[in-house]
Write a protein that holds these residues in place. Structure first.
Motif, PDB file in Angstrom:
ATOM      1  N   SER A 203      10.753   7.482 -22.661  1.00  0.00           N
ATOM      2  CA  SER A 203      11.598   6.932 -21.664  1.00  0.00           C
ATOM      3  C   SER A 203      10.978   7.034 -20.752  1.00  0.00           C
ATOM      4  O   SER A 203      11.019   6.155 -19.699  1.00  0.00           O
ATOM      5  CB  SER A 203      12.314   7.959 -21.847  1.00  0.00           C
ATOM      6  OG  SER A 203      11.598   9.855 -21.212  1.00  0.00           O
ATOM      7  N   LEU A 204       9.462   7.256 -20.055  1.00  0.00           N
ATOM      8  CA  LEU A 204       8.374   6.997 -18.929  1.00  0.00           C
ATOM      9  C   LEU A 204       8.567   5.489 -19.489  1.00  0.00           C
ATOM     10  O   LEU A 204       8.126   5.152 -17.830  1.00  0.00           O
ATOM     11  CB  LEU A 204       7.523   7.793 -19.295  1.00  0.00           C
ATOM     12  CG  LEU A 204       7.361   9.045 -19.860  1.00  0.00           C
ATOM     13  CD1 LEU A 204       5.784   9.891 -19.929  1.00  0.00           C
ATOM     14  CD2 LEU A 204       8.189  10.178 -18.747  1.00  0.00           C
ATOM     15  N   ALA A 205       8.756   4.836 -19.912  1.00  0.00           N
ATOM     16  CA  ALA A 205       8.565   3.284 -19.206  1.00  0.00           C
ATOM     17  C   ALA A 205       9.082   2.882 -18.415  1.00  0.00           C
ATOM     18  O   ALA A 205       8.739   1.762 -18.235  1.00  0.00           O
ATOM     19  CB  ALA A 205       8.763   2.563 -21.478  1.00  0.00           C
ATOM     20  N   GLU A 206      10.704   2.899 -18.280  1.00  0.00           N
ATOM     21  CA  GLU A 206      11.638   2.781 -17.350  1.00  0.00           C
ATOM     22  C   GLU A 206      11.148   2.911 -16.243  1.00  0.00           C
ATOM     23  O   GLU A 206      10.938   2.466 -15.524  1.00  0.00           O
ATOM     24  CB  GLU A 206      12.872   3.073 -17.871  1.00  0.00           C
ATOM     25  CG  GLU A 206      14.002   3.021 -18.924  1.00  0.00           C
ATOM     26  CD  GLU A 206      14.634   3.370 -19.198  1.00  0.00           C
ATOM     27  OE1 GLU A 206      15.283   4.420 -18.200  1.00  0.00           O
ATOM     28  OE2 GLU A 206      15.178   3.343 -20.450  1.00  0.00           O
ATOM     29  N   ALA A 207      10.587   4.422 -16.119  1.00  0.00           N
ATOM     30  CA  ALA A 207       9.312   4.836 -14.768  1.00  0.00           C
ATOM     31  C   ALA A 207       8.537   4.222 -13.558  1.00  0.00           C
ATOM     32  O   ALA A 207       8.331   3.444 -12.737  1.00  0.00           O
ATOM     33  CB  ALA A 207       9.139   6.545 -14.489  1.00  0.00           C
ATOM     34  N   GLY A 208       8.502   3.112 -14.888  1.00  0.00           N
ATOM     35  CA  GLY A 208       6.692   2.541 -14.573  1.00  0.00           C
ATOM     36  C   GLY A 208       7.389   1.570 -13.858  1.00  0.00           C
ATOM     37  O   GLY A 208       6.494   0.077 -13.280  1.00  0.00           O
ATOM     38  N   VAL A 209       8.854   0.734 -13.913  1.00  0.00           N
ATOM     39  CA  VAL A 209       8.373  -0.931 -13.643  1.00  0.00           C
ATOM     40  C   VAL A 209       9.797  -0.372 -11.692  1.00  0.00           C
ATOM     41  O   VAL A 209      10.096   0.013 -11.825  1.00  0.00           O
ATOM     42  CB  VAL A 209       9.916  -1.267 -13.938  1.00  0.00           C
ATOM     43  CG1 VAL A 209      11.000  -2.425 -14.027  1.00  0.00           C
ATOM     44  CG2 VAL A 209       9.542  -1.507 -15.624  1.00  0.00           C
ATOM     45  N   GLY A 210       8.636  -1.485 -11.018  1.00  0.00           N
ATOM     46  CA  GLY A 210       9.112  -0.782  -9.917  1.00  0.00           C
ATOM     47  C   GLY A 210       9.296  -2.029  -9.631  1.00  0.00           C
ATOM     48  O   GLY A 210       9.720  -3.858  -9.882  1.00  0.00           O
ATOM     49  N   GLU A 211       8.747  -2.663  -7.665  1.00  0.00           N
ATOM     50  CA  GLU A 211       9.257  -3.808  -7.007  1.00  0.00           C
ATOM     51  C   GLU A 211       7.985  -5.021  -7.971  1.00  0.00           C
ATOM     52  O   GLU A 211       7.137  -4.191  -7.990  1.00  0.00           O
ATOM     53  CB  GLU A 211       9.139  -3.729  -5.695  1.00  0.00           C
ATOM     54  CG  GLU A 211       9.286  -4.850  -5.426  1.00  0.00           C
ATOM     55  CD  GLU A 211       9.043  -4.546  -3.292  1.00  0.00           C
ATOM     56  OE1 GLU A 211       9.554  -5.594  -2.988  1.00  0.00           O
ATOM     57  OE2 GLU A 211       9.239  -3.691  -3.143  1.00  0.00           O
ATOM     58  N   LYS A 212       9.234  -6.314  -7.981  1.00  0.00           N
ATOM     59  CA  LYS A 212       8.475  -7.263  -8.741  1.00  0.00           C
ATOM     60  C   LYS A 212       7.188  -7.495  -7.878  1.00  0.00           C
ATOM     61  O   LYS A 212       7.515  -7.575  -6.717  1.00  0.00           O
ATOM     62  CB  LYS A 212       9.305  -8.044  -9.272  1.00  0.00           C
ATOM     63  CG  LYS A 212       8.313  -8.851 -10.772  1.00  0.00           C
ATOM     64  CD  LYS A 212       9.878  -9.872 -11.622  1.00  0.00           C
ATOM     65  CE  LYS A 212       9.079 -10.236 -12.074  1.00  0.00           C
ATOM     66  NZ  LYS A 212       9.576 -11.355 -12.826  1.00  0.00           N
ATOM     67  N   LEU A 213       6.115  -8.065  -8.478  1.00  0.00           N
ATOM     68  CA  LEU A 213       5.143  -8.458  -7.063  1.00  0.00           C
ATOM     69  C   LEU A 213       5.687  -9.909  -7.363  1.00  0.00           C
ATOM     70  O   LEU A 213       6.265 -10.445  -8.250  1.00  0.00           O
ATOM     71  CB  LEU A 213       3.921  -8.964  -7.958  1.00  0.00           C
ATOM     72  CG  LEU A 213       2.820  -7.956  -8.327  1.00  0.00           C
ATOM     73  CD1 LEU A 213       1.392  -8.271  -8.953  1.00  0.00           C
ATOM     74  CD2 LEU A 213       2.658  -7.301  -6.928  1.00  0.00           C
ATOM     75  N   PRO A 214       5.511 -10.998  -5.897  1.00  0.00           N
ATOM     76  CA  PRO A 214       5.887 -11.839  -5.625  1.00  0.00           C
ATOM     77  C   PRO A 214       5.510 -12.905  -6.690  1.00  0.00           C
ATOM     78  O   PRO A 214       4.054 -12.220  -7.406  1.00  0.00           O
ATOM     79  CB  PRO A 214       5.306 -12.534  -4.270  1.00  0.00           C
ATOM     80  CG  PRO A 214       4.010 -11.329  -4.204  1.00  0.00           C
ATOM     81  CD  PRO A 214       4.180 -10.026  -5.064  1.00  0.00           C
ATOM     82  N   LEU A 215       5.511 -13.944  -6.677  1.00  0.00           N
ATOM     83  CA  LEU A 215       4.606 -15.131  -8.007  1.00  0.00           C
ATOM     84  C   LEU A 215       3.652 -15.590  -7.475  1.00  0.00           C
ATOM     85  O   LEU A 215       2.271 -15.490  -6.524  1.00  0.00           O
ATOM     86  CB  LEU A 215       5.529 -16.800  -7.284  1.00  0.00           C
ATOM     87  CG  LEU A 215       5.039 -17.350  -8.687  1.00  0.00           C
ATOM     88  CD1 LEU A 215       4.951 -17.647  -9.894  1.00  0.00           C
ATOM     89  CD2 LEU A 215       5.883 -18.767  -8.324  1.00  0.00           C
ATOM     90  N   GLN A 216       2.388 -14.913  -8.464  1.00  0.00           N
ATOM     91  CA  GLN A 216       1.613 -15.241  -8.482  1.00  0.00           C
ATOM     92  C   GLN A 216       0.529 -16.664  -9.213  1.00  0.00           C
ATOM     93  O   GLN A 216       1.128 -17.177 -10.116  1.00  0.00           O
ATOM     94  CB  GLN A 216       0.331 -14.091  -8.935  1.00  0.00           C
ATOM     95  CG  GLN A 216       0.658 -12.766  -9.024  1.00  0.00           C
ATOM     96  CD  GLN A 216       0.138 -11.754  -7.893  1.00  0.00           C
ATOM     97  OE1 GLN A 216      -0.844 -12.159  -8.402  1.00  0.00           O
ATOM     98  NE2 GLN A 216       0.912 -11.668  -6.766  1.00  0.00           N
ATOM     99  N   ASP A 217      -0.813 -16.840  -8.004  1.00  0.00           N
ATOM    100  CA  ASP A 217      -0.868 -17.980  -8.795  1.00  0.00           C
ATOM    101  C   ASP A 217      -2.102 -18.584 -10.013  1.00  0.00           C
ATOM    102  O   ASP A 217      -2.198 -18.704 -10.527  1.00  0.00           O
ATOM    103  CB  ASP A 217      -2.392 -18.245  -7.149  1.00  0.00           C
ATOM    104  CG  ASP A 217      -1.766 -19.362  -5.932  1.00  0.00           C
ATOM    105  OD1 ASP A 217      -0.473 -19.834  -6.241  1.00  0.00           O
ATOM    106  OD2 ASP A 217      -2.191 -18.295  -5.373  1.00  0.00           O
ATOM    107  N   VAL A 218      -2.521 -16.704  -9.383  1.00  0.00           N
ATOM    108  CA  VAL A 218      -3.475 -17.065 -10.796  1.00  0.00           C
ATOM    109  C   VAL A 218      -3.638 -15.524 -11.430  1.00  0.00           C
ATOM    110  O   VAL A 218      -3.350 -14.032 -10.646  1.00  0.00           O
ATOM    111  CB  VAL A 218      -4.984 -16.979 -11.105  1.00  0.00           C
ATOM    112  CG1 VAL A 218      -5.979 -16.082 -11.666  1.00  0.00           C
ATOM    113  CG2 VAL A 218      -5.461 -18.113 -10.195  1.00  0.00           C
TER     114      VAL A 218
END
Length: 538
Positions: A203-218
């Motif tokens: 159940s800890l996996a859900e806690a690891g998801v936060g605000e998404k990074l913007p689209l990365q170039d690399v």
């Protein structure tokens, strides 16, 4: 034990402490107690924000050479049983600095995961002060304890607690126990601890998801020489770069002596890893350490899904996950890596000058290693499991012509033996007679192949029958926009300096691709987001 130079450095580190940290030593008597008292008192003396005291803490501590850390009078959950000198000195310093308010640099998602863990969790980490891998585990668990009041962690010097080591039949370090049960052992990384923690409480996996990074170039996957080189070269081009790694330095971190990195006469794996990290920190690179990539979703816009559940959208990917030496899996192997057990004859051969060594493996790499070593060492004994060598005949002929190379066919390595922290013999079985033999020597070179860290790319890019990622002269894989560099690829010769060059080349190739494709990919990404918004409203 603590020089004036070290104490002055500690004084500087402690200058910005925000809380008062006390080393609280369990009362009682022990042969090593006076040494520990002097050690802790000297450290506490560098700052008014550090204190040392002795107190009866009942069953909260293991023995009279066990101490805990309190911050402003509150138990931090961090314990040390033994004298944290040697490689563990940094673990103690980081522990009191983090306990006093210094920023913990674990990935934010990992911090959220650890903080959400429920139920009492008592970790015990059995270590050796000469183990260079143990501090990574101790330091990670110390941070866990500071993030979650339900977690306690204890570093235990196995050399001072032989009765416990014997009772638990511990044969290698680090050996990690959770609530009295074996949790992890051997050459374990902080990333593997996270994986095991997720398996312990999914159940800890859900806690690891936060605000998404913007689209990365690399997005660079891997933190060794190839990965760090790729990240630095990409950041210097002004690109948005994220690097994901289970640990910075990768396999290099396990190499004790490096003398073939051109322009650097001599260094060690930990020192080089630190230098790679320091260099990369000079640039705007988002680093997600102690994490694995669970899978890659290909397309114009690629998605990298982490073991924490976080997903990173990216225009290009550079895979630099390296390879690991295929291990024998016999007693004494992992315990003696860096103390007589080695995997790279080019790197470590010179340190066995004039000594007796063994090479395990009769393929091309094994016989080539034996030939390389023969000009340096006193004698080489080659051990091949099968009745016949697998190496090319020209190599076998050369090896058999060498007076100081002896080839043993149809034998099985049983164990690698050591005394006083150094390899001193190998035990093997003659498979024809089933007779057990013991051969005194100083080093064992394991040459039974490499295993590329590429399984997570199954079905994404083309790989060779050995699992290496197929690349062209520009490090391009079979999938547009995905590049690969270093030991995970088909590039010949697995060397640090080559990996650095390959990582730089992959970055330049990715930049060249982005010069013509970046605007198109931006438009695709924005269009996809608009579609998702409409779908969500509908």
């Amino acid at each position: 034990m603590l020089t004036n130079e070290i104490l002055q450095a500690l004084k500087g580190y402690a200058a910005n402490m925000q809380k008062k940290v006390s080393f609280v030593l369990q009362s009682g008597s022990h042969d090593k107690r006076e040494e520990l008292v002097t050690f802790l008192s000297s450290i506490a003396g560098v700052s008014d924000n550090l204190a040392f005291e002795e107190r009866d803490l009942g069953d909260r501590l293991r023995s009279p050479i066990s101490f805990l850390l309190e911050a402003d009078g509150e138990d931090t959950g961090i314990r040390f049983s033994g004298i944290p000198a040697g490689h563990e000195f940094n673990s103690l310093v980081l522990a009191f600095l983090h306990a006093s308010g210094t920023e913990i640099k674990l990935d934010a998602g990992l911090q959220r995961m650890v903080a959400k863990a429920k139920g009492d969790m008592h970790f015990e980490v059995f270590i050796s002060l000469s183990c260079h891998n143990c501090p990574d585990v101790v330091q990670a668990l110390n941070q866990f304890a500071l993030l979650n009041p339900n977690i306690r962690t204890e570093m235990i010097d196995g050399g001072l607690f032989q009765d416990v080591v014997s009772d638990r039949n511990i044969q290698g370090v680090p050996s990690v126990y959770l609530n009295g049960e074996l949790f992890a052992n051997g050459k374990v990384t902080a990333a593997e601890l996270i994986d095991k923690l997720l398996a312990y409480d999914p159940s800890l996996a859900e806690a690891g998801v936060g605000e998404k990074l913007p689209l990365q170039d690399v997005t660079v996957i891997g933190g060794g020489p190839a990965g760090v080189s790729a990240a630095i070269y990409s950041a210097r081009k002004g690109l948005k770069v994220t690097l994901i790694a289970d640990r910075i330095g990768g396999q290099v971190k396990d190499t004790m002596d490096i003398e073939n990195l051109i322009s650097v006469k001599k260094t060690t794996g930990p020192e080089l890893s630190g230098a790679l990290q320091a260099h990369m920190s000079e640039y705007d690179v988002t680093v997600k350490e102690h994490l694995r990539v669970a899978r890659v979703e290909k397309g114009d816009i690629k998605t990298v899904v982490l073991s924490s559940g976080e997903a990173i959208d990216t225009k290009t990917i550079i895979v630099a996950t390296g390879a690991k030496w295929r291990e024998l899996g016999v007693p004494g192997e992992k315990e003696n890596i860096g103390n007589g057990v080695a995997y790279c004859p080019h790197c470590d051969g010179p340190f066995f000058k004039g000594k007796d060594v063994a090479v395990i493996g009769g393929g091309n790499s094994g016989i080539e290693a034996a030939l390389d070593l023969a000009g340096i060492v006193k004698s080489v004994n080659v051990f091949e499991f099968m009745p016949e060598l697998k190496a090319d005949k020209v190599l076998v002929d050369k090896a058999e012509a060498k007076a100081n190379i002896t080839i043993h066919r149809n034998v099985a390595t049983n164990q690698i033996m050591a005394s006083n922290g150094k390899v001193d013999a190998i035990e093997y079985i003659d498979r024809d007679t089933e007779q057990l033999h013991r051969l005194p020597l100083h080093g064992v070179f394991v040459q039974i192949g490499l295993v590329p860290n590429s399984d997570f790319l199954e079905g994404v890019v083309e790989r060779s029958r050995f699992g290496e990622i197929e690349i062209n002269e520009k490090c391009q894989t079979s999938q547009e926009g995905i590049y690969a560099a270093g030991d995970v690829t088909t590039v010949p010769y697995k060397q640090i300096v080559i990996s650095m060059g390959e990582g730089s080349k992959a970055s330049l190739a990715a930049f060249e691709y982005l010069l013509t494709q970046s605007d198109r990919l931006d438009a695709l990404y924005e269009n996809d987001k608009d579609v998702q918004k409409v779908a969500a409203v509908a």
